[in-house]
Write an enzyme that holds these catalytic residues in place. Structure first.
Site, PDB file in Angstrom:
ATOM      1  N   GLU A  41     -25.739 -37.577  62.125  1.00  7.96           N
ATOM      2  CA  GLU A  41     -25.432 -37.355  63.550  1.00  7.96           C
ATOM      3  C   GLU A  41     -24.938 -38.640  64.220  1.00  7.96           C
ATOM      4  OE1 GLU A  41     -26.817 -34.034  66.141  1.00  7.96           O
ATOM      5  OE2 GLU A  41     -28.742 -34.618  65.270  1.00  7.96           O
ATOM      6  N   ASP A 157     -30.867 -35.520  56.772  1.00  5.08           N
ATOM      7  CA  ASP A 157     -31.547 -34.535  57.589  1.00  5.08           C
ATOM      8  C   ASP A 157     -31.206 -33.170  56.997  1.00  5.08           C
ATOM      9  OD1 ASP A 157     -32.492 -32.791  59.475  1.00  5.08           O
ATOM     10  OD2 ASP A 157     -31.378 -33.639  61.155  1.00  5.08           O
TER      11      ASP A 157
END
Length: 268
Positions: A41, A157
């Protein structure tokens, strides 16, 4: 790496590289001195990164940006120069979302990859959950094929808590994205059939509340440690066997995730 034979590898979802930088992540990296950090991200484009975040604490970054601005994006920052960098895993759908970057460190003795990967979240609704399942279906055979050719450590993640011990309120989340039976079964299948090792669990098989790496921003989730373990090191067996020490850093918050660091007894 001098006289040390330890390779220190960190994974962290930044929830925006600019935001995490403002919260002191580079200073922390300078103190902890990982050999490589895989981040997810990034939420930035090349123009936002160049000259500002293309290196952090002496580590050079290699990026896979999302086509959509302010969305997704992954990077791996490394002290060692890779022999090759692979951005994307060949998916027509998901390579546009900036979810995969692989650093290859090849020598006569070993073909090793360090991968930073950001799995889709399905928490925003049925459409994204369906996309998440498509990603899992496409990624599983890719990893199986890669394992036949190379050793690797995939950091990232994963957006799945695999077992009941991996989140606080497991009973109340059995119908929620991230703890759906189908997602958990995918993780089990990946490890049983592909042979990948969940390195944190290899080192800490019984850990519960100390294992969490993500906390909702709602309520007092962080203060009360109502967390989930969503961030992993998934490694091929030979490399996983070299893992010696793990840590999850919680004294500072750079994002809604915590950094997961593993030290491996290997040289690049």
């Amino acid at each position: 790496m001098g006289t040390s034979s330890f390779f220190k590898l960190t994974s962290l979802n930044l929830n925006g590289i600019r935001s995490a930088a403002g919260k002191g992540v580079e200073g922390w990296l300078a103190k902890t001195k990982p050999d490589c950090i895989c981040v997810q991200e990034v939420k930035a484009q090349a123009a936002d990164v160049e000259g500002k975040y293309d290196a952090l604490a002496g580590l050079r970054g290699h990026f896979h940006y999302a086509q959509k601005k302010g969305y997704s994006g992954v990077a791996a920052f490394t002290k060692h120069e890779p022999s090759d960098v692979i951005a994307g895993f060949g998916s027509k759908e998901f390579d546009l979302e900036g979810r995969y970057v692989e650093l290859r460190f090849d020598s006569p003795k070993r073909k090793l990859s360090i991968i930073s990967c950001y799995f889709p979240s399905g928490s925003s609704g049925e459409e994204r959950q369906a996309a998440k399942f498509r990603f899992l279906d496409e990624f599983d055979p890719y990893l199986a094929a890669l394992k036949k050719k190379r050793e690797f450590i995939l950091c990232g993640d994963v957006n799945i808590a695999h077992k009941e011990q991996d989140l606080k309120n497991w009973r109340g989340n059995r119908k929620n994205s991230g703890f759906l039976p189908e997602e958990r079964a995918w993780m089990t299948k990946l490890m049983s059939e592909t042979g990948l090792v969940d390195v944190y669990r290899h080192l800490q098989p019984e850990s519960t509340e100390a294992c969490y790496t993500w906390w909702s921003n709602r309520g007092q989730a962080y203060a009360n440690n109502v967390g989930w373990r969503l961030d992993y090191h998934l490694a091929t067996p030979n490399v996983a066997s070299l893992a010696r020490k793990e840590s999850i850093y919680r004294r500072q918050r750079f994002s809604d995730h915590a950094p997961v660091t593993v030290e491996y007894e290997l040289r690049l």
